[in-house]
Design a protein around this motif. Sequence first.
Motif, short mmCIF file in Angstrom:
data_model
loop_
_atom_site.label_atom_id
_atom_site.label_comp_id
_atom_site.label_asym_id
_atom_site.label_seq_id
_atom_site.Cartn_x
_atom_site.Cartn_y
_atom_site.Cartn_z
N ILE A 33 -7.56 11.27 2.84
CA ILE A 33 -6.85 11.34 4.12
C ILE A 33 -5.35 11.39 3.85
CG2 ILE A 33 -6.26 10.07 6.22
CD1 ILE A 33 -9.05 8.91 6.22
N GLU A 34 -4.69 12.33 4.47
CA GLU A 34 -3.23 12.41 4.37
C GLU A 34 -2.64 12.32 5.77
OE1 GLU A 34 0.38 15.32 2.78
OE2 GLU A 34 -1.70 15.87 2.44
N VAL A 35 -1.54 11.62 5.88
CA VAL A 35 -0.83 11.51 7.16
C VAL A 35 0.61 11.95 6.96
CG1 VAL A 35 -0.11 9.98 9.04
CG2 VAL A 35 -2.29 9.55 7.86
N THR A 36 1.03 12.95 7.70
CA THR A 36 2.41 13.41 7.64
C THR A 36 3.08 13.18 8.99
OG1 THR A 36 1.71 15.66 8.17
CG2 THR A 36 2.00 15.13 5.85
N LEU B 109 -7.89 8.23 13.29
CA LEU B 109 -8.52 8.24 11.97
C LEU B 109 -9.99 7.83 12.05
CD1 LEU B 109 -5.74 6.75 9.65
CD2 LEU B 109 -6.53 9.12 9.77
N ASP B 110 -10.28 6.86 12.90
CA ASP B 110 -11.67 6.45 13.09
C ASP B 110 -12.50 7.62 13.62
OD1 ASP B 110 -11.15 3.91 12.22
OD2 ASP B 110 -10.93 3.04 14.23
N ARG C 6 0.80 -1.22 0.00
CA ARG C 6 0.00 0.00 0.00
C ARG C 6 0.83 1.28 0.00
NH1 ARG C 6 -5.24 1.33 3.72
NH2 ARG C 6 -5.51 3.50 3.08
N HIS C 7 1.91 1.30 0.78
CA HIS C 7 2.69 2.53 0.90
C HIS C 7 3.99 2.52 0.09
CE1 HIS C 7 -0.19 3.90 3.76
NE2 HIS C 7 0.00 2.84 4.50
N CYS C 8 4.09 1.58 -0.80
CA CYS C 8 5.22 1.60 -1.73
C CYS C 8 5.09 2.87 -2.58
CB CYS C 8 5.17 0.36 -2.62
SG CYS C 8 6.23 0.48 -4.09
N SER D 11 -7.65 0.77 6.22
CA SER D 11 -8.28 2.09 6.26
C SER D 11 -8.53 2.56 4.82
CB SER D 11 -7.40 3.10 7.00
OG SER D 11 -6.19 3.34 6.30
N ARG D 12 -9.46 3.46 4.66
CA ARG D 12 -9.82 3.94 3.33
C ARG D 12 -9.22 5.32 3.11
NH1 ARG D 12 -16.01 3.96 0.96
NH2 ARG D 12 -15.49 4.36 -1.23
N ALA D 13 -8.40 5.46 2.09
CA ALA D 13 -7.69 6.72 1.86
C ALA D 13 -8.55 7.74 1.15
CB ALA D 13 -6.41 6.47 1.06
N ILE D 14 -9.44 7.30 0.26
CA ILE D 14 -10.24 8.21 -0.55
C ILE D 14 -11.71 7.81 -0.48
CG2 ILE D 14 -10.64 9.08 -2.90
CD1 ILE D 14 -7.67 8.46 -3.46
N ALA D 15 -12.57 8.81 -0.35
CA ALA D 15 -14.01 8.54 -0.31
C ALA D 15 -14.74 9.65 -1.06
CB ALA D 15 -14.50 8.47 1.14
#
Length: 222
Positions: A111-114, A86-87, A34-36, A208-212
């Motif tokens: 959703i973005e996580v930095t 996130l939930d 997923r995060h590659c 988790s869902r990144a885009i909705a």
Amino acid sequence: MRICSELLKFKLVPDESEGILKLKLLDARFCRVRHCPVCQWRRSLMWKARAYKILPQVVTDYPKHRWLFITLTVKNCQIKELKENLDSINKAFKRLTELKAWTAKGWVKSIEVTKGKDGVSAHPHLHILAIVPPSYFSHGYLSHVKCVALWQQCLRIDYQPVVHISAIAKHHNPSLLIPEILKYQVKESDLVGDREWFLKLTRQLRKSRAIAVGGIRSICGN
């Protein structure tokens, strides 16, 4: 991830529009982690292509509607608490969309996580492209103070979160914001340098869902 896309097989195909041959990817070995960075980039291309195809029709169907670019944030959290946060954020956004004050007719949310400036915490936040009625700025307009209060209310927190809202000018194409909305979920630079942080991140973001998307059916692509 180490061996992702090491082998790429191309073939030459004719480009009818220009009368020349061009390279087309025929086969490849992608890791699909997923995060590659490579697979994350390819996934974002898929979403961008979908959005670029749908948004022009939305603009045509709702020519007088306006567009907003919204960023909703919360305080940084420990990486081990990211999933829980996130939930809470997703539930808060659902509450927000159910409020009478939320006048958006459709939206795309990512959703973005930095990584926090301290190098160990995580900073989750939402990027949203929303379409609102033509009357939004005369009836139903939400001031920045009101938006912060509503987001705080939906989050059920005791501090004022940071909220950014920008109106897209009437003559500007909302598709120009697609690269910002549908980019990576996590910056490549945040994925290197700290192996343990990266491993914890992947566990916290699992399933988790990144885009909705929501609202107007043509935005959803249904």
